[in-house]
Design a protein around this motif. Structure first.
Motif, PDB file in Angstrom:
ATOM      1  N   UNK B 608      10.607 -10.710   1.229  1.00 32.55           N
ATOM      2  CA  UNK B 608      11.131  -9.451   0.458  1.00 32.55           C
ATOM      3  C   UNK B 608      12.304  -9.216   2.136  1.00 32.55           C
ATOM      4  N   UNK B 609      13.030  -8.809   1.889  1.00 30.14           N
ATOM      5  CA  UNK B 609      14.476  -8.888   2.690  1.00 30.14           C
ATOM      6  C   UNK B 609      14.051  -6.855   3.320  1.00 30.14           C
ATOM      7  N   UNK B 610      14.830  -7.295   4.235  1.00 33.11           N
ATOM      8  CA  UNK B 610      14.939  -6.085   4.710  1.00 33.11           C
ATOM      9  C   UNK B 610      15.678  -4.895   3.448  1.00 33.11           C
ATOM     10  N   UNK B 611      16.746  -5.014   3.706  1.00 27.02           N
ATOM     11  CA  UNK B 611      18.272  -4.910   2.394  1.00 27.02           C
ATOM     12  C   UNK B 611      17.034  -3.873   1.926  1.00 27.02           C
ATOM     13  N   UNK B 612      15.952  -4.590   0.684  1.00 30.72           N
ATOM     14  CA  UNK B 612      15.056  -4.237  -0.809  1.00 30.72           C
ATOM     15  C   UNK B 612      14.301  -2.817  -0.013  1.00 30.72           C
ATOM     16  N   UNK B 613      13.388  -3.379   1.443  1.00 30.88           N
ATOM     17  CA  UNK B 613      13.043  -2.793   1.657  1.00 30.88           C
ATOM     18  C   UNK B 613      13.844  -0.674   2.329  1.00 30.88           C
ATOM     19  N   UNK B 614      15.381  -1.345   3.110  1.00 30.77           N
ATOM     20  CA  UNK B 614      15.972   0.359   3.313  1.00 30.77           C
ATOM     21  C   UNK B 614      15.689   1.024   1.662  1.00 30.77           C
ATOM     22  N   UNK B 615      16.326   0.127   0.485  1.00 26.90           N
ATOM     23  CA  UNK B 615      16.191   0.799  -0.795  1.00 26.90           C
ATOM     24  C   UNK B 615      15.225   1.398  -1.171  1.00 26.90           C
ATOM     25  N   UNK B 616      14.572   0.567  -1.205  1.00 29.07           N
ATOM     26  CA  UNK B 616      12.830   0.957  -1.543  1.00 29.07           C
ATOM     27  C   UNK B 616      12.550   2.448  -0.827  1.00 29.07           C
ATOM     28  N   UNK B 617      12.423   2.657   0.264  1.00 34.50           N
ATOM     29  CA  UNK B 617      11.751   3.702   1.022  1.00 34.50           C
ATOM     30  C   UNK B 617      13.347   5.015   0.425  1.00 34.50           C
ATOM     31  N   UNK B 618      14.463   4.478   0.725  1.00 34.05           N
ATOM     32  CA  UNK B 618      15.215   5.678  -0.537  1.00 34.05           C
ATOM     33  C   UNK B 618      14.579   6.203  -1.578  1.00 34.05           C
ATOM     34  N   UNK B 619      14.680   5.096  -2.418  1.00 43.64           N
ATOM     35  CA  UNK B 619      14.419   5.171  -3.628  1.00 43.64           C
ATOM     36  C   UNK B 619      12.371   4.978  -4.123  1.00 43.64           C
ATOM     37  N   UNK B 620      11.262   5.402  -3.397  1.00 42.22           N
ATOM     38  CA  UNK B 620      10.563   5.510  -3.386  1.00 42.22           C
ATOM     39  C   UNK B 620       9.735   5.255  -4.592  1.00 42.22           C
ATOM     40  N   UNK B 621      10.316   4.824  -6.025  1.00 37.27           N
ATOM     41  CA  UNK B 621      10.132   5.006  -7.566  1.00 37.27           C
ATOM     42  C   UNK B 621       8.167   3.863  -7.344  1.00 37.27           C
ATOM     43  N   UNK B 622       8.628   2.832  -6.420  1.00 37.20           N
ATOM     44  CA  UNK B 622       6.916   2.714  -6.545  1.00 37.20           C
ATOM     45  C   UNK B 622       6.754   1.994  -4.954  1.00 37.20           C
ATOM     46  N   UNK B 623       6.642   2.771  -4.518  1.00 32.73           N
ATOM     47  CA  UNK B 623       6.070   2.955  -3.447  1.00 32.73           C
ATOM     48  C   UNK B 623       4.254   3.287  -2.195  1.00 32.73           C
ATOM     49  N   UNK B 624       3.875   3.151  -1.568  1.00 38.73           N
ATOM     50  CA  UNK B 624       3.144   2.723  -0.727  1.00 38.73           C
ATOM     51  C   UNK B 624       2.622   4.304  -0.881  1.00 38.73           C
ATOM     52  N   UNK B 625       1.388   4.693  -1.163  1.00 44.88           N
ATOM     53  CA  UNK B 625       0.868   6.204  -1.151  1.00 44.88           C
ATOM     54  C   UNK B 625       0.916   7.045   0.313  1.00 44.88           C
ATOM     55  N   UNK B 626       0.971   7.731   0.005  1.00 44.52           N
ATOM     56  CA  UNK B 626       1.018   9.127   1.280  1.00 44.52           C
ATOM     57  C   UNK B 626       2.187   8.735   2.547  1.00 44.52           C
ATOM     58  N   UNK B 627       3.136   7.664   2.417  1.00 43.00           N
ATOM     59  CA  UNK B 627       4.038   7.526   3.075  1.00 43.00           C
ATOM     60  C   UNK B 627       5.176   7.602   2.396  1.00 43.00           C
ATOM     61  N   UNK B 628       5.928   8.447   3.672  1.00 43.94           N
ATOM     62  CA  UNK B 628       6.865   9.235   3.568  1.00 43.94           C
ATOM     63  C   UNK B 628       7.958   8.667   3.197  1.00 43.94           C
ATOM     64  N   UNK B 629       9.033   9.026   2.341  1.00 43.91           N
ATOM     65  CA  UNK B 629      10.215   8.557   2.396  1.00 43.91           C
ATOM     66  C   UNK B 629      10.991   8.525   3.273  1.00 43.91           C
ATOM     67  N   UNK B 630      12.034   7.533   3.218  1.00 41.67           N
ATOM     68  CA  UNK B 630      13.069   7.161   3.818  1.00 41.67           C
ATOM     69  C   UNK B 630      12.398   6.250   5.737  1.00 41.67           C
ATOM     70  N   UNK B 631      14.132   5.278   6.190  1.00 41.70           N
ATOM     71  CA  UNK B 631      13.741   4.879   7.215  1.00 41.70           C
ATOM     72  C   UNK B 631      14.552   5.103   8.174  1.00 41.70           C
ATOM     73  N   UNK B 632      13.956   6.008   9.263  1.00 46.34           N
ATOM     74  CA  UNK B 632      14.876   6.586  10.176  1.00 46.34           C
ATOM     75  C   UNK B 632      13.739   7.445  11.376  1.00 46.34           C
ATOM     76  N   UNK B 633      14.543   6.334  12.687  1.00 48.58           N
ATOM     77  CA  UNK B 633      13.646   6.953  13.936  1.00 48.58           C
ATOM     78  C   UNK B 633      14.578   7.273  15.224  1.00 48.58           C
ATOM     79  N   UNK B 634      14.178   8.141  15.317  1.00 50.15           N
ATOM     80  CA  UNK B 634      14.074   8.507  16.660  1.00 50.15           C
ATOM     81  C   UNK B 634      13.025   8.047  17.956  1.00 50.15           C
TER      82      UNK B 634
END
Lengths: 146, 794, 274, 160
Positions: B608-634
């Motif tokens: 699976x391509x990184x772009x797909x992962x990014x989109x999924x992170x922000x549109x978490x319709x089908x998403x790992x349980x318990x994982x926060x949406x978003x892809x942003x780290x400091x």
């Protein structure tokens, strides 16, 4: 800036001394000075204007005479301020009678410049010093001759 | 994972705006209702302000306000402090008189250029005209400009609170008695008294600052030509103006060079911010060049007596140094650290010298503040060591290359062999010092050169070669270490990586680019680590509002510390992405590999391509349980150690025997800055550093007269290298990775400026020695034609 | 960087310029502005009026008439450096012009402005002295021609009266076989001459040597000239350079170093023309 | 007292009233808001303000706006032909001839004057031709290369 020079004037030492002590004459021979007003014993207010090439500035401030030993030596203290910088000079002037009609005048001193003049004028300062010195003696000679 | 960008000479993405005239520097901005500040400065180095009359200026049409130091003092503002505290040897606290924003009536100005009043007007013309109407009466006192003179009994005092003008004294190394003994027992001692002259950094963009207070929100914005906006905000808010930090935004937009001089928190930054509050309008101040000469912090300014002992085989036995460092009239932000921790700790150089002692006296004088200038302390250490090396070789009749090779620390990689513990606190990370010198000497063609030199010695054009090898401590640094040494801030860096829903990436770094090319180099790292195109990455820097925090750019730290912070965030992104990928691929996280922009299930073609992962992170319709949406780290990265770039610089000069004029014929630099992300940019950094180091050797130097007037305070008198003063540089490099940061990088910004200065001066002396002037031990820098001519005729 | 306020008048003829200069206010002639404008920016000078003479057609052009090279005062250094007339007749003037300041300065600065300004370290005065130039001056009382040797009277001083305009520089083209050179030791920051030595040697042996940068103003060095003209060796003639004049000094070059350089540069110049 | 001037800047005509003392660089930056032309010094030394007036490089800090009346001016903003960069702009990017970018506009404008006068300069001629411009970042090495790049490209274009 070191100021030194010497010159032989065709006048007796007493006359040279008198001229140096005469405010009106001093105002005429010190280069750039346009007005000298007595404000106290050996204390004067001086207005001067220096025009040298690209630089033209109006200065004002004080001029005092000190350590006066007639007729051989005194110290001329000049403090002149302007918007482009200030000049403070202390110059010891010595007279020496070479004979009855000739007097050697020599001086030694230092001028401290500040402000923009000090910061940007270094390239031509020695020329300024030489020129003012020459002017001083030329003016003096003219005054003696007049 | 294959690198598409890392290690490649990727053209800079920031160039487009600069080559089309669309850069945005502070002075390019005009804010609505902006006013213009003209700062009236003392023409004297040491004087009491007797009276200030602002009435005429205030009455001028178009003048908005005139403020004096009395106004500032009334609002309880003390002045700008230092950012580093170094105490006396005996434990006494460093003397730290604050730097007032404006010197008030009854107080004394302490250097030419000290600010006394500010006129604020509708236009810069009105401000300049009205400034002439402010009458200030001074009583002038004697000044002291030289650090050796300053600490003598009876010298004019800069601050009454600092007896003998000593800010602090300091020492480092082995016990003095041990060093004295080793020197006394040496077979040969080379000793030298010399001056590392005062330098004016002179970035071509003069400093500029706009303060903008908005009463509607009670918020401040400060635009300023700075190398580190967050530190300015911290110092200005917490120590100067007492404004809560969340009410202040500091922006360092495009900055036209810094070279250290724009690291520091300057009084003008606080002044325009404060003034803006008073008049509730933006206030802009832009330095003129003649003003910059008397207000920017200068660099270097050491007077040193050094002795280096040798045994009969030419091994260095000991190094003993007494130095007086000039700190100027006020302690600038980094000033206490520069002659001490950034200088004394580098006196091991590349050599195995077993005994070292530095005794340092740091003095106040009636001159501009002295602080970090490209290299900051390390050039002073290198100059000292490398001048002594060449002089010792000359005195002992041995080859300067052989003498160095004999005394070098043996190679070590910091992984299989431990780091090298010096006598002066540091532990070097990795290095092969012999290699850089051997390569440099091969590039020179040493034997042929010596033949040509012998021939030239018969003519009026003498030839000389000068060697220099250096090491620097960069990437400052572990916060705990610098904190123990007196830093009042941590020296970590912040890197935030925000993956947008479409897979584009915004990166926020606390490092600040003012020519170093972060927008390209950092993007190369991000693009390769995520396997995405470079165009999909944008680097943001220089704004406290968008970047969480940061320590800015100086000390060759941006990539080593700032880049590592970004890498830490990238690791978090990739790790979280793996969880999402595992969910999408219905695989175990441990069975995934991330490479070339996609997660692949090991041993399959399922990916699976990184772009797909990014989109999924922000549109978490089908998403790992318990994982926060978003892809942003400091991430905050605090390095484990300094990094230690090193190298070998070789200069070839021609000296006109009749005029003393030195022409630089060749310059060879073999540097090791660790791993290289963008060789084009690294070479560019080296080139620029070389020019400044060569400038110090041949052309530059501030000259103060005894009254504290800077007598070469304009480009008509202060000589800097122009295109026709320099040759094409001959560069090579080795790459010894830094073992303790994820990129293996060491830093390149200062290297050129550290090694080059002694190489050039050594070359001038070598030319003279070849021409029969073997008695000449030193020529003051800059080695102007007159100085060289006098040396030959002394 | 903000000058004091002043009036600006653009003259379309020399006569008009003179008229404006005579109207009583403190006025300065504005040529290329490369000496004046920097002084105005630093507020080192504050004239009430500037009279721009650069658009006066009669001040332009470089021609040769009856053995005389005529350079209009408003020609830029670059125009002179690249003029075929100058290169073919007195190439050292072209070389000298191309050693002034930098490209941008040469594109804008004018010969008239430079010599009126009479900076002791400027190149033109020495070049014109060695070239035996005549300077044509138009003033309230008409036109006069002054030899370069009489034109420069001191430190930043010339014979120009306040309402005078330099209109032309006239240079006699020397006999065929004349050699000339300009040797300059440059101050790396200002690009002014620390020492500039202009030398012209005619086939007859007549030699003219002039210096810039050495003394309070550019001067012909008669001791060097007479030695050289009378057949002394280059070494011997050069050793007489800059004796008996007051010598400038600054932080970059002291008095004795500058004097030494004058001798070195005199020798180098004489070698070139011998 | 303001004076009316008319100038053509980058192909556009402007008529404006200016104070006689207004420097051309201030006119460009503050009045026309063309901020690509920079100010780096006050002694006409650094060249950051270099523009073309009637086809030749001049320091716009050493010229009054009134002196430019009737002139044609090109600034860095006007050097590219639409989206197509001038070969020098391209050269500076390709050869890493800039770092902080502050001296760059002046440096490019000076180099353009140089190449107009001497389309095929030697390294020494390039270095000499840039003597009126300071760069504090690059050590000039890559600037020289950038000018060589542009010279070659312009030469090819002319002969093509």
């Amino acid at each position: 800036m070191q100021l030194t020079g010497s010159h032989t004037l065709a006048a007796p030492i007493e006359k040279v001394w008198q001229m140096l002590m005469d405010t009106d004459i001093l105002a005429k021979i010190v280069p750039g000075v346009s007005r000298l007003e007595k404000t106290g014993e050996n204390e004067f207010e001086a207005i001067s204007e220096i025009k040298l090439g690209p630089v033209s500035g109006k200065f004002s401030g004080g001029l005092t005479l000190s350590d006066i030993v007639e007729p051989s030596t005194f110290t001329l203290n000049v403090s002149q301020n302007s918007k482009i910088g200030n000049a403070d000079a202390s110059i010891k002037i010595n007279l020496l009678a070479l004979d009855a009609q000739q007097t050697e005048i020599s001086f030694e001193g230092e001028a401290k410049l500040s402000g923009l003049l000090a910061r940007t004028g270094q390239r031509v300062l020695s020329g300024v010093a030489n020129t003012l010195t020459k002017q001083f003696f030329t003016n003096f000679e003219e005054e003696i001759a007049s | 994972m294959s690198n598409k960008y890392i290690g490649k000479a990727v053209k800079r993405v920031e160039d487009k705006r600069f080559i089309t005239g669309k850069g945005k520097y502070t002075d390019d901005m005009i804010l609505p209702r902006q006013t213009y500040a003209y700062i009236i400065r003392s023409p004297y180095a040491h004087a009491q302000v007797k009276s200030i009359d602002i009435s005429q200026a205030l009455a001028t049409e178009g003048v908005v306000a005139v403020f004096t130091g009395d106004d500032i003092a009334q609002s309880g503002i003390n002045g700008v402090p230092a950012g580093w505290q170094v105490n006396f040897k005996n434990g006494d606290i460093m003397k730290e008189p604050p730097h007032p924003l404006l010197v008030g009536t009854g107080s004394t100005v302490k250097h030419v250029g000290d600010a006394v009043a500010v006129v604020i007007a509708e236009s810069k013309e009105i401000a300049a005209d009205a400034a002439e109407l402010v009458e200030i009466d001074y009583e002038v006192f004697d000044a002291v400009v030289n650090p050796v003179e300053a600490v003598k009994e009876g010298a004019p005092l800069v601050h009454e609170s600092a007896p003998n003008n000593i800010a602090f004294d300091w020492e480092i190394g082995n016990p003095k008695a041990e060093v004295d003994e080793a020197i006394a027992n040496s077979h040969h001692v080379t000793s030298l008294e010399f001056v590392n002259q005062r330098m004016v950094p002179n970035p071509i963009e003069p400093r500029s600052a706009i303060g903008h207070y908005e009463s509607s929100s009670d918020r401040y914005t400060l635009y300023t030509s700075t190398q580190n906006p967050h530190l300015i905000r911290l110092l200005m808010c917490a120590f100067v103006l007492g404004i809560p930090e969340h009410k202040v935004r500091v922006v360092g937009p495009d900055v036209g060079g810094g070279f250290g001089s724009k690291i520091f928190h300057y009084t003008e930054e606080a002044l325009v911010t404060w003034c803006s509050k008073q008049i509730e309008r933006p206030v802009k101040w832009t330095s003129e060049r003649s003003e910059a000469f008397i207000t920017d912090a200068h660099g270097r300014d050491h007077v040193t007596h050094a002795e280096m002992g040798f045994d009969k085989d030419g091994n260095v036995t000991a190094l003993r140094i007494k130095t007086f460092a000039n700190l100027g009239a006020y302690l600038s932000t980094f000033a206490p650290a520069v002659p001490t921790y950034l200088h004394g700790t580098l006196l091991q150089g590349l050599y195995t010298t077993p005994k070292i002692h530095l005794d340092m006296t740091c003095a106040f004088t009636h001159t501009n503040a002295v602080d970090a200038y490209r290299g900051a302390g390390r050039p002073e250490a290198t100059y000292l060591l490398e001048r002594l090396m060449d002089l010792a070789a000359h005195e002992m009749g041995v080859d300067p290359v052989e003498l160095r090779l004999k005394n070098f620390i043996p190679p070590f990689d910091g992984v299989n062999q431990p780091g090298y513990q010096t006598q002066v606190a540091l532990q070097y990370d990795s290095g092969n010092y012999h290699e850089v010198l051997r390569r440099g000497v091969a590039m020179l063609g040493y034997e042929e050169f010596r033949k040509a030199q012998a021939e030239a010695a018969q003519s009026n054009k003498l030839l000389g070669v000068g060697f220099s090898t250096y090491i620097e401590a960069c990437g400052i640094a572990p916060s705990a270490v610098v904190g123990a040494l007196g830093a009042r801030a941590g020296l970590y860096e912040v890197g935030q990586v925000r993956v947008q829903p479409t897979g584009k990436v915004s990166v926020y770094t606390g490092a600040h680019s003012h020519g170093q090319g972060h927008e390209t180099t950092f993007a190369q790292v991000v693009a390769d680590k995520l396997g995405i195109p470079l165009e999909d990455v944008e680097i943001h820097h220089g704004d406290t509002e968008t970047v969480a925090f940061g320590m800015g750019t100086y000390g060759s730290r941006s990539l080593a510390v700032g880049g590592s912070a970004i890498v830490k965030s990238l690791e978090k992104i990739i790790e979280k992405g793996a969880k999402i990928a595992a969910h999408k691929l219905e695989a175990n996280e441990e069975d995934l590999t991330f490479a070339d922009g996609k997660y692949t299930v090991n041993g399959t073609d399922k990916s699976v391509a990184f772009g797909d992962i990014a989109l999924t992170a922000y549109v978490p319709h089908n998403y790992p349980a318990g994982l926060e949406p978003g892809l942003d780290f400091s991430s905050f990265y605090d390095p484990a150690n300094f990094t230690y770039p090193y190298g070998c610089h070789i200069a070839v000069v021609e000296v006109d025997k009749e005029t003393g004029k030195v022409s630089l014929k060749r310059f060879i630099a073999v540097d090791d800055v660790g791993n290289v992300i963008n060789p084009m940019i690294v070479d560019g950094q080296i080139h620029g550093g070389l020019a400044q180091g060569i400038g110090q050797a041949l052309l530059e130097g501030a000259i103060f007269d005894e009254n504290g007037q800077l007598i070469n305070g304009s480009y008509m008198d202060y000589c800097m290298p122009r295109a026709d003063d320099l040759p094409m540089f001959e560069l090579d490099r080795t790459e010894t990775p830094c073992p303790h940061n994820p990129l293996g990088v060491k830093g390149a910004g200062e290297a050129g400026c550290i090694g080059s200065t002694p190489a050039v001066v050594n070359a001038v002396l070598d030319a003279l020695w070849s021409g029969g002037f073997g008695h000449v031990k030193d020529i003051l820098m800059p080695t102007t034609p007159e100085r060289v001519w006098r040396a030959m005729n002394s | 960087m903000i000058p004091h306020s002043f009036d600006y008048k653009r003259a379309s003829s020399v006569e008009e310029a003179i008229e404006i200069l005579q109207n009583g206010s403190y006025a300065k002639v504005l040529g290329g502005g490369h000496s004046l404008v920097p002084a105005l920016k630093l507020r080192l000078n504050a004239p009430e009026t500037l009279v721009d003479v650069t658009r006066i057609e009669s001040l332009k052009g470089i021609t040769i008439e009856e053995g005389t090279l005529i350079i209009g005062a408003a020609n830029t250094h670059h125009e002179i450096a690249t003029s075929a007339e100058v290169q073919n007749s007195l190439s050292f003037l072209a070389d000298g012009a191309s050693a002034i300041g930098d490209v941008q300065v040469r594109n804008k600065g004018t010969i008239g402005g430079s010599i009126a300004h009479a900076d002791p370290s400027a190149d033109w005065p020495a070049l014109l002295l060695a070239a035996n130039a005549q300077i044509v001056i138009q003033g309230a009382d008409g036109t006069k021609t002054v030899a370069a040797q009489d034109f420069f009277t001191g430190f930043f001083s010339t014979v120009l009266e306040e309402s005078d305009i330099i209109t032309q520089i006239r240079i006699p083209i020397p006999p065929a076989g004349t050699k000339s050179t300009y040797q300059k030791f440059v101050q790396p920051a200002s690009r002014f001459a620390i020492v500039g030595c202009a030398a012209v040697k005619e086939p007859s042996g007549t030699t003219r040597v002039a210096f810039a940068g050495v003394s309070d103003y550019a001067f012909r060095d008669e001791a060097v000239e007479s030695a050289s003209s009378s057949g002394a060796s280059v070494e011997e003639a050069a050793s007489k350079a800059a004796e008996g004049v007051s010598i400038m000094s600054d932080h970059y070059a002291s008095e004795d170093y500058r004097k030494h350089l004058a001798k070195v540069y005199a020798r180098r110049a004489l070698v070139e023309v011998s | 007292m303001e004076i009316k001037i008319s100038v053509n800047v980058n192909g556009k005509n402007y008529v404006r009233e200016v104070e006689p003392r207004t420097l051309l660089v201030h006119f460009l930056r503050d009045t026309l808001r063309l901020t690509g032309t920079h100010i780096g010094c006050d002694t006409s030394s650094c060249g950051a303000c270099t523009i073309h007036v009637d086809g030749v490089a001049v320091k716009s800090c050493t010229m009054l706006a009134v002196q430019a009346d009737g002139s044609s001016i090109t600034t860095i903003e006007g050097l590219a032909q639409g989206a197509e960069l001038h070969p020098l702009q391209e050269g500076f990017k390709e050869c890493h001839g800039l770092q902080c970018g502050f001296c760059t506009p002046g440096m490019i404008m000076t180099a353009a004057d140089l190449l107009a006068k001497n389309p095929n300069p030697s390294e020494a001629e390039i270095r000499h031709g840039l003597e009126g411009n300071f760069c504090r970042c690059t050590g000039y090495h890559n600037i020289v290369k950038a000018v060589q790049y542009a010279a070659e490209k312009m030469g090819t274009e002319i002969s093509a």
